[in-house]
Design a protein around this motif. Structure first.
Motif, short mmCIF file in Angstrom:
data_model
loop_
_atom_site.label_atom_id
_atom_site.label_comp_id
_atom_site.label_asym_id
_atom_site.label_seq_id
_atom_site.Cartn_x
_atom_site.Cartn_y
_atom_site.Cartn_z
N MET A 1 0.85 -1.18 0.00
CA MET A 1 0.00 0.00 0.00
C MET A 1 0.90 1.24 0.00
N GLY A 2 0.38 2.34 -0.53
CA GLY A 2 1.12 3.58 -0.45
C GLY A 2 0.95 4.24 0.90
N GLY A 3 1.75 5.28 1.15
CA GLY A 3 1.68 6.00 2.40
C GLY A 3 0.34 6.66 2.65
N ASP A 4 -0.45 6.87 1.59
CA ASP A 4 -1.77 7.47 1.76
C ASP A 4 -2.78 6.48 2.30
N ARG A 5 -2.45 5.19 2.27
CA ARG A 5 -3.39 4.15 2.69
C ARG A 5 -2.93 3.40 3.95
N ILE A 6 -1.63 3.22 4.09
CA ILE A 6 -1.13 2.26 5.06
C ILE A 6 -1.41 2.68 6.50
N LEU A 7 -1.38 3.98 6.79
CA LEU A 7 -1.57 4.40 8.17
C LEU A 7 -3.01 4.19 8.64
N GLU A 8 -3.96 4.51 7.80
CA GLU A 8 -5.35 4.23 8.17
C GLU A 8 -5.58 2.74 8.31
N HIS A 9 -4.94 1.95 7.43
CA HIS A 9 -5.07 0.50 7.49
C HIS A 9 -4.51 -0.03 8.81
N LEU A 10 -3.36 0.50 9.25
CA LEU A 10 -2.70 -0.01 10.45
C LEU A 10 -3.27 0.57 11.74
N LEU A 11 -3.65 1.84 11.71
CA LEU A 11 -4.06 2.53 12.93
C LEU A 11 -5.56 2.69 13.06
N GLY A 12 -6.30 2.43 11.98
CA GLY A 12 -7.74 2.55 12.03
C GLY A 12 -8.23 3.94 11.67
N SER A 13 -9.47 4.00 11.27
CA SER A 13 -10.03 5.27 10.81
C SER A 13 -10.18 6.28 11.94
N ALA A 14 -10.12 5.82 13.19
CA ALA A 14 -10.27 6.72 14.32
C ALA A 14 -8.96 7.39 14.73
N HIS A 15 -7.84 7.04 14.06
CA HIS A 15 -6.57 7.65 14.46
C HIS A 15 -6.54 9.12 14.07
N ASP A 16 -5.63 9.85 14.64
CA ASP A 16 -5.50 11.29 14.39
C ASP A 16 -4.71 11.52 13.10
N PRO A 17 -5.38 11.91 12.00
CA PRO A 17 -4.67 12.06 10.72
C PRO A 17 -3.69 13.23 10.71
N SER A 18 -3.75 14.11 11.70
CA SER A 18 -2.81 15.23 11.73
C SER A 18 -1.38 14.76 11.95
N GLN A 19 -1.20 13.51 12.43
CA GLN A 19 0.13 12.95 12.64
C GLN A 19 0.67 12.22 11.41
N ASP A 20 -0.19 12.01 10.42
CA ASP A 20 0.19 11.14 9.31
C ASP A 20 1.44 11.61 8.58
N GLN A 21 1.53 12.90 8.29
CA GLN A 21 2.69 13.38 7.54
C GLN A 21 3.97 13.20 8.34
N ARG A 22 3.88 13.42 9.65
CA ARG A 22 5.07 13.21 10.49
C ARG A 22 5.49 11.75 10.47
N LEU A 23 4.53 10.83 10.50
CA LEU A 23 4.85 9.41 10.44
C LEU A 23 5.44 9.03 9.09
N ARG A 24 4.85 9.57 8.02
CA ARG A 24 5.38 9.28 6.68
C ARG A 24 6.80 9.82 6.54
N ASP A 25 7.04 11.02 7.05
CA ASP A 25 8.38 11.61 6.97
C ASP A 25 9.39 10.80 7.77
N ALA A 26 8.96 10.32 8.94
CA ALA A 26 9.86 9.52 9.77
C ALA A 26 10.21 8.20 9.07
N HIS A 27 9.20 7.55 8.49
CA HIS A 27 9.48 6.31 7.75
C HIS A 27 10.41 6.58 6.58
N HIS A 28 10.16 7.64 5.84
CA HIS A 28 10.99 7.94 4.68
C HIS A 28 12.43 8.18 5.08
N ALA A 29 12.64 8.94 6.15
CA ALA A 29 14.01 9.23 6.60
C ALA A 29 14.73 7.96 7.03
N LEU A 30 14.03 7.08 7.72
CA LEU A 30 14.63 5.83 8.15
C LEU A 30 14.94 4.91 6.97
#
Length: 233
Positions: free
Chosen positions: A53-82
């Motif tokens: 899945m792309g980064g636009d899908r994977i976080l909702e898939h893993l964390l659920g639709s109730a997660h705070d989407p305001s953190q998504d970009q920070r999580l994507r950036d952290a994954h990309h840097a690692l």
């Protein structure tokens, strides 16, 4: 899906992670690290099954639709840097470049269709060293929705001037098979991404091979040669 192609395809569309490069577990690890650093405890087995899945899908898939989407970009950036720390040492799967060249020698246009970001795609292309036979590439940056949506497959087809029935997609996850099916393109599954043969077969590819070496050996009797798929065992 167990249909065969009626004639030799004009284009071969390839996923990258887990299909041509052995990076699915690197993605699993670096997504786990990114999530853990930001207070999310997600088992690595669940993460692995979501790779593709792309980064636009994977976080909702893993964390659920109730997660705070305001953190998504920070999580994507952290994954990309690692993950980017591996750019200079990405492991290419055995015979992957040979497979691309053999397909190109048979007259098919090769286009890459990956849910990875554009710079990840460039790093993989550098590792493969097969740009001489690659006609083009798409990435998650080129579409609004990544796999399992069909957008990347549609975009890749546009680069080949081939109709869906004139192309074959090669991927390693159920998300690849689903995206190809939604675009009307038959999919060959490879077992190099860590998905079981039973699960990958159940998703509906025309056939499954263990990896690039087996597909290369069987190329002239494969769907890439317009042949009927081999029986599923």
């Amino acid at each position: 899906m167990t249909t065969s192609t009626d004639q030799r395809p004009r284009a071969a569309l390839f996923d990258l992670d887990g299909t041509l490069v052995d990076t699915n577990y690197l993605h699993s690890l670096t997504w786990w690290q990114a999530l853990h650093q930001n207070g999310h405890d997600v088992p690595m087995a669940r993460i692995h099954r979501a790779i593709g899945m792309g980064g636009d899908r994977i976080l909702e898939h893993l964390l659920g639709s109730a997660h705070d989407p305001s953190q998504d970009q920070r999580l994507r950036d952290a994954h990309h840097a690692l993950y980017a720390t591996w750019f200079d040492s990405l492991p290419v799967l055995d015979r992957a470049a040979d497979l691309l060249r053999a397909i190109a020698e048979r007259g098919l246009r090769i286009v890459l269709a990956s849910s990875a970001s554009a710079d990840e795609v460039e790093a993989i292309r550098a590792a493969l060293g097969a740009d001489d036979v690659i006609s083009g590439a798409t990435s998650a940056d080129d579409v609004d929705r990544s796999k399992p949506a069909p957008d990347l497959v549609h975009q890749a087809l546009a680069l080949t001037d081939a109709a869906p029935g004139e192309a074959v997609f090669v991927g390693d996850t159920v998300w690849d098979v689903e995206a190809a099916a939604r675009a009307g393109v038959p999919c060959i599954g490879l077992l190099t991404g860590g998905i079981s043969e039973a699960e990958l077969t159940a998703a509906g590819p025309v056939t499954v091979y263990r990896g690039p070496p087996e597909l290369l050996r069987s190329l002239d009797s494969s769907p890439l040669a317009g042949k009927a798929p081999r029986p599923q065992g």
